[in-house]
Scaffold this motif. Structure first.
Motif, short mmCIF file in Angstrom:
data_model
loop_
_atom_site.label_atom_id
_atom_site.label_comp_id
_atom_site.label_asym_id
_atom_site.label_seq_id
_atom_site.Cartn_x
_atom_site.Cartn_y
_atom_site.Cartn_z
N LYS A 18 4.10 5.47 -5.51
CA LYS A 18 3.93 5.63 -7.04
C LYS A 18 3.10 6.67 -7.40
CE LYS A 18 3.76 2.69 -10.95
NZ LYS A 18 3.44 1.40 -11.54
N GLU A 19 1.71 6.60 -6.66
CA GLU A 19 0.77 7.41 -6.98
C GLU A 19 1.28 8.94 -7.01
OE1 GLU A 19 -3.90 8.64 -5.99
OE2 GLU A 19 -2.88 6.63 -4.97
N LYS A 77 -5.30 4.39 -15.30
CA LYS A 77 -5.42 3.16 -15.58
C LYS A 77 -5.17 2.23 -14.15
CE LYS A 77 -4.72 2.62 -20.44
NZ LYS A 77 -3.72 2.15 -21.49
N GLU A 78 -4.14 2.78 -13.45
CA GLU A 78 -3.61 2.11 -12.08
C GLU A 78 -4.24 2.80 -10.87
OE1 GLU A 78 0.70 1.53 -11.82
OE2 GLU A 78 0.88 1.19 -14.11
N PHE A 79 -4.61 4.08 -10.99
CA PHE A 79 -5.17 4.60 -9.64
C PHE A 79 -6.60 5.18 -10.01
CE2 PHE A 79 -0.38 5.22 -9.75
CZ PHE A 79 -0.26 4.34 -8.75
N PHE A 117 1.43 10.33 -17.98
CA PHE A 117 1.34 10.31 -16.66
C PHE A 117 -0.09 9.97 -16.35
CE2 PHE A 117 5.68 12.02 -16.80
CZ PHE A 117 6.21 10.95 -16.00
N GLU A 118 -0.88 10.85 -17.07
CA GLU A 118 -2.39 11.19 -16.89
C GLU A 118 -2.97 9.60 -17.29
OE1 GLU A 118 -5.65 12.67 -19.69
OE2 GLU A 118 -4.98 14.38 -18.36
N ASP A 167 0.79 -1.34 0.15
CA ASP A 167 0.04 -0.21 0.07
C ASP A 167 0.78 1.60 0.05
OD1 ASP A 167 -2.30 -1.43 -0.10
OD2 ASP A 167 -2.82 -1.25 2.21
N PHE A 168 1.91 1.34 0.73
CA PHE A 168 2.69 2.28 0.93
C PHE A 168 3.47 2.59 -0.54
CE2 PHE A 168 7.12 4.04 1.72
CZ PHE A 168 6.65 5.34 2.56
N ASN A 169 4.17 1.53 -1.13
CA ASN A 169 4.67 1.55 -2.46
C ASN A 169 3.74 2.15 -3.22
OD1 ASN A 169 7.19 0.80 -1.32
ND2 ASN A 169 6.93 -1.35 -1.82
N ASN A 170 2.64 1.64 -3.28
CA ASN A 170 1.62 2.24 -4.47
C ASN A 170 1.10 3.71 -4.30
OD1 ASN A 170 1.32 -0.50 -5.75
ND2 ASN A 170 -0.46 -0.82 -4.47
#
Length: 200
Positions: A92-93, A135-137, A129-130, A86-89
């Motif tokens: 990254k976000e 897609k990921e967040f 980046f958008e 969770d911290f790494n995500n």
């Protein structure tokens, strides 16, 4: 525990026999001695059983303690792994969000300074980046970049991209974004904006 009822039955039977036949001389032996011996044997058995139970209880408690400790360690490891992910995500976000904002601001500054090549490149980079944010967040940033990039493509600002790697990057970024309005303009980008280095 399963021997307690038979032993109690035996003791009660012997006591009942002693009450029913109070020491007659015609039996040929002193049965009270036998009764005392049986009671002593039962007592020794009960004490031995308690000692064995205490020793086995300690072993069972040690096994239970080991099992609980192993389960707790597994739960802690799972929780630690989840928190780390969770911290790494989140990192990254935030990093992606920061890069998006930097490219957007840098592109806007370049646009205001009439550096259209730089503005176009920065907006395309911000689009990458958008796309990651969406897609990921699951963060939808709207159509600000679509409008800005479309305006630069259609505005006749004399934008020229000659580097083949950058050209490939621009096309891949637009396709990955899934923005139909920009994907439809790939033909215009290739014909009006892209040029070979030899022709410059």
């Amino acid at each position: 525990m399963k021997y307690v009822i038979p032993v109690l039955s035996l003791i009660i039977s012997v006591i009942a026999l002693a009450v029913a036949l109070p020491r007659p001389n015609n039996l040929g032996f002193d049965y009270l001695g036998v009764i005392v011996a049986i009671i002593s044997l039962a007592t020794a058995f009960a004490v031995g059983f308690q000692i064995w139970n205490a020793l086995s209880l300690e072993k069972r408690l040690q096994k239970l303690e080991s099992k609980i400790e192993a389960e707790n360690i597994a739960k802690i490891d799972t929780l630690e792994e989840k928190l780390t992910n969770d911290f790494n995500n989140k990192i990254k976000e935030l990093d992606t969000w920061s890069s998006y904002k930097i490219d957007l601001v840098t592109g806007t500054i370049a646009l205001n300074s009439n550096r259209f090549n730089d503005a176009f490149s920065m907006f395309v980079d911000a689009l990458r980046f958008e796309t990651v944010l969406l897609k990921e967040f699951n963060k939808d940033m709207g159509d600000v970049l679509v409008f800005s990039i479309s305006s630069l493509i259609d505005g006749g600002f004399g934008i020229k991209i000659t580097d083949s790697n950058q050209q490939k990057y621009i096309i891949e970024t637009i396709i990955d974004s899934g923005k139909e309005e920009l994907i439809e303009k790939i033909g215009i980008i290739k014909s009006k904006i892209f040029q070979s280095e030899a022709s410059v």
